[in-house]
Design an enzyme around this catalytic site. Structure first.
Site, PDB file in Angstrom:
ATOM      1  N   GLY A 110       5.107   7.251  -1.078  1.00 30.81           N
ATOM      2  CA  GLY A 110       5.439   7.496   0.325  1.00 30.81           C
ATOM      3  C   GLY A 110       4.562   6.706   1.263  1.00 30.81           C
ATOM      4  O   GLY A 110       3.406   7.048   1.482  1.00 30.81           O
ATOM      5  N   GLY A 139       8.752   4.451   3.988  1.00 31.96           N
ATOM      6  CA  GLY A 139       7.964   3.457   4.722  1.00 31.96           C
ATOM      7  C   GLY A 139       6.730   4.046   5.381  1.00 31.96           C
ATOM      8  O   GLY A 139       6.426   5.233   5.201  1.00 31.96           O
ATOM      9  N   ASN A 155      17.481   5.175   4.385  1.00 39.21           N
ATOM     10  CA  ASN A 155      18.549   4.745   3.482  1.00 39.21           C
ATOM     11  C   ASN A 155      19.440   5.911   3.085  1.00 39.21           C
ATOM     12  O   ASN A 155      19.003   7.057   3.037  1.00 39.21           O
ATOM     13  CB  ASN A 155      17.953   4.063   2.235  1.00 39.21           C
ATOM     14  CG  ASN A 155      17.753   5.029   1.084  1.00 39.21           C
ATOM     15  OD1 ASN A 155      18.682   5.337   0.334  1.00 39.21           O
ATOM     16  ND2 ASN A 155      16.534   5.557   0.950  1.00 39.21           N
ATOM     17  N   CYS A 180      16.337  13.940  -4.576  1.00 38.04           N
ATOM     18  CA  CYS A 180      17.074  12.970  -3.767  1.00 38.04           C
ATOM     19  C   CYS A 180      17.810  13.675  -2.628  1.00 38.04           C
ATOM     20  O   CYS A 180      18.594  14.588  -2.872  1.00 38.04           O
ATOM     21  CB  CYS A 180      18.093  12.199  -4.614  1.00 38.04           C
ATOM     22  SG  CYS A 180      18.988  10.995  -3.604  1.00 38.04           S
ATOM     23  N   LYS A 204       9.869  14.452 -10.120  1.00 33.99           N
ATOM     24  CA  LYS A 204       9.702  13.863  -8.785  1.00 33.99           C
ATOM     25  C   LYS A 204      10.103  14.894  -7.745  1.00 33.99           C
ATOM     26  O   LYS A 204      11.245  15.361  -7.716  1.00 33.99           O
ATOM     27  CB  LYS A 204      10.535  12.593  -8.639  1.00 33.99           C
ATOM     28  CG  LYS A 204      10.262  11.906  -7.299  1.00 33.99           C
ATOM     29  CD  LYS A 204      10.686  10.477  -7.323  1.00 33.99           C
ATOM     30  CE  LYS A 204      10.433   9.810  -5.988  1.00 33.99           C
ATOM     31  NZ  LYS A 204      10.871   8.425  -5.988  1.00 33.99           N
ATOM     32  N   SER A 213       9.465   0.981  -0.514  1.00 41.46           N
ATOM     33  CA  SER A 213       9.979   0.207   0.624  1.00 41.46           C
ATOM     34  C   SER A 213       9.225  -1.090   0.861  1.00 41.46           C
ATOM     35  O   SER A 213       9.786  -2.057   1.371  1.00 41.46           O
ATOM     36  CB  SER A 213       9.922   1.061   1.897  1.00 41.46           C
ATOM     37  OG  SER A 213      10.635   2.255   1.696  1.00 41.46           O
TER      38      SER A 213
HETATM   39  C1  LIG Z   1      16.653   2.043  -0.915  1.00 38.83           C
HETATM   40  C2  LIG Z   1      15.950   3.165  -1.613  1.00 38.83           C
HETATM   41  C3  LIG Z   1      16.494   3.691  -2.782  1.00 38.83           C
HETATM   42  C4  LIG Z   1      15.849   4.735  -3.444  1.00 38.83           C
HETATM   43  N1  LIG Z   1      16.384   5.214  -4.605  1.00 38.83           N
HETATM   44  C5  LIG Z   1      15.711   6.175  -5.307  1.00 38.83           C
HETATM   45  C6  LIG Z   1      16.185   6.612  -6.574  1.00 38.83           C
HETATM   46  O1  LIG Z   1      17.207   6.132  -7.098  1.00 38.83           O
HETATM   47  N2  LIG Z   1      15.481   7.575  -7.225  1.00 38.83           N
HETATM   48  C7  LIG Z   1      14.318   8.121  -6.716  1.00 38.83           C
HETATM   49  O2  LIG Z   1      13.708   8.989  -7.352  1.00 38.83           O
HETATM   50  N3  LIG Z   1      13.835   7.698  -5.521  1.00 38.83           N
HETATM   51  C8  LIG Z   1      14.495   6.742  -4.818  1.00 38.83           C
HETATM   52  N4  LIG Z   1      13.979   6.292  -3.640  1.00 38.83           N
HETATM   53  C9  LIG Z   1      12.702   6.846  -3.142  1.00 38.83           C
HETATM   54  C10 LIG Z   1      11.518   5.944  -3.527  1.00 38.83           C
HETATM   55  O3  LIG Z   1      11.326   5.896  -4.917  1.00 38.83           O
HETATM   56  C11 LIG Z   1      10.209   6.451  -2.871  1.00 38.83           C
HETATM   57  O4  LIG Z   1       9.858   7.695  -3.445  1.00 38.83           O
HETATM   58  C12 LIG Z   1      10.329   6.625  -1.358  1.00 38.83           C
HETATM   59  O5  LIG Z   1      11.021   5.533  -0.811  1.00 38.83           O
HETATM   60  C13 LIG Z   1       8.960   6.748  -0.673  1.00 38.83           C
HETATM   61  O6  LIG Z   1       8.140   5.654  -0.956  1.00 38.83           O
HETATM   62  P1  LIG Z   1       8.031   4.320  -0.026  1.00 38.83           P
HETATM   63  O7  LIG Z   1       7.673   4.783   1.343  1.00 38.83           O
HETATM   64  O8  LIG Z   1       6.986   3.502  -0.720  1.00 38.83           O
HETATM   65  O9  LIG Z   1       9.379   3.681  -0.067  1.00 38.83           O
HETATM   66  C14 LIG Z   1      14.631   5.264  -2.930  1.00 38.83           C
HETATM   67  C15 LIG Z   1      14.101   4.721  -1.755  1.00 38.83           C
HETATM   68  C16 LIG Z   1      14.724   3.691  -1.097  1.00 38.83           C
HETATM   69  C17 LIG Z   1      14.108   3.142   0.158  1.00 38.83           C
END
Ligand SMILES: Cc1cc2nc3c(=O)[nH]c(=O)nc-3n(C[C@H](O)[C@H](O)[C@H](O)COP(=O)(O)O)c2cc1C
Length: 292
Positions: A245, A218, A70, A135, A171, A268
């Site tokens: 993650g 993901g 993303n 980020c 974070k 995700s």
């Molecule tokens: C579409 C999307 C938007 C995200 N926006 C943020 C955000 O605004 N702030 C943040 O700290 N992490 C953001 N993340 C990261 C997620 O919080 C998470 O740390 C990361 O996706 C890894 O976890 P996952 O594999 O379970 O998605 C975003 C992730 C995705 C996929």
């Protein structure tokens, strides 16, 4: 791994399963009748930055079986509008459903300090405040704050002084230095916890052949996130660790707890099947020997 260390700072959650910042925005679709709130220990709001952000131009996201990429670019209304909406009671329903974690960001040292001062009168509504220092999808802020180590350390102390009573979480990602050393810095500044990890810088072409330079999340992220949590725990027995993650199943969550996480967060997965949160929460309860 000795997990028996007596950590002072802990989040008291009904179950240590958290919705990660971002993918679920400000909770909108949690208004659906059958959203599994009973299995959500805390909901992290999408990162709010000092200034409003429009986000990046499309395409913003591409998802395949093993990954999501993303480049949303932290789209959010900015702290002033957020506070208006909060005061107007727009999130009251969410506070009734679960504990809420606020995620904050900024584009500069001054913005991070200013946003902390602005939120202080409202801080006790939140279970914890998470600062997004990782980020990968914005030019300034996030990762770039960490790049200047001395300034970042000063900032951590400054925020700790402003928000002297809140549960503060940083974070962290895996870019811009060893995450375990960054976590140590966070701990030494008197913060309570870390969320490990954020998305990792990635690049993919979508089905239309358009290139998406964004953050990878993901299932493919799981081994990287596991290693990061493992290293952070080894060096920081005192920190509260939220693992983020690639967690898609109960077993993924258990692996995170085994390498030292105190709580797990899912992001995700929500795009695929938000009901899976229940399976994760049940496995976590079972593992922790707590069947409430
Ligand atoms: C579409 C999307 C938007 C995200 N926006 C943020 C955000 O605004 N702030 C943040 O700290 N992490 C953001 N993340 C990261 C997620 O919080 C998470 O740390 C990361 O996706 C890894 O976890 P996952 O594999 O379970 O998605 C975003 C992730 C995705 C996929």
């Amino acid at each position: 791994m000795d997990n028996s260390v007596n950590r002072e700072g802990r989040l008291e959650l009904s179950v240590p399963v958290i919705i990660a910042s971002g993918p679920a925005g400000f909770g909108e679709y949690g208004k659906l009748e059958d959203f599994p709130w009973q299995d959500v220990g805390a909901f992290t709001l999408k990162t709010v930055t000092f200034k409003k952000k429009e986000g990046n131009k499309p395409p913003r996201m591409y998802a395949k079986d093993g990954y999501v990429i993303n480049r949303i670019g932290l789209e959010n209304p900015g702290i002033h509008e957020f506070l208006e909406v909060l005061q107007a009671g727009e999130f009251d329903w969410l506070f009734e459903k679960t504990s809420v974690i606020l995620s904050l960001g900024g584009d500069s040292f001054e913005e991070y300090v200013e946003i902390s001062k602005l939120i202080k009168p409202y801080a006790n509504r939140f279970k914890a405040i998470e600062y997004n220092f990782s980020c990968p999808n914005v030019k300034h802020g996030g990762l770039s704050i960490i790049a200047n180590k001395d300034e970042w350390i000063k900032l951590l102390y400054e925020i700790r002084t402003v928000l002297d009573e809140e549960f503060l979480i940083a974070k962290l990602g895996i870019e811009g230095g060893f995450v375990e050393h960054q976590a140590k810095i966070v701990s030494e500044a008197g913060w309570d916890g870390v969320t490990v990890i954020n998305t990792v810088r990635g690049l993919m072409f979508n089905d239309e052949g358009e290139m998406i330079v964004g953050g990878l999340s993901g299932p493919n992220l799981l081994p990287i996130a596991l290693r990061a949590v493992f290293e952070v725990r080894k060096m920081n027995p005192e920190l509260y660790i939220i693992a983020s993650g690639g967690i898609y199943t109960g077993d993924d969550a258990i692996k995170m707890l085994k390498v030292g996480a105190d709580a797990v967060s899912v992001g995700s997965l929500l795009f695929k099947n938000e009901k899976m949160i229940s399976q994760i929460a049940n496995r976590v309860r079972e593992y922790l020997g707590n069947s409430n």
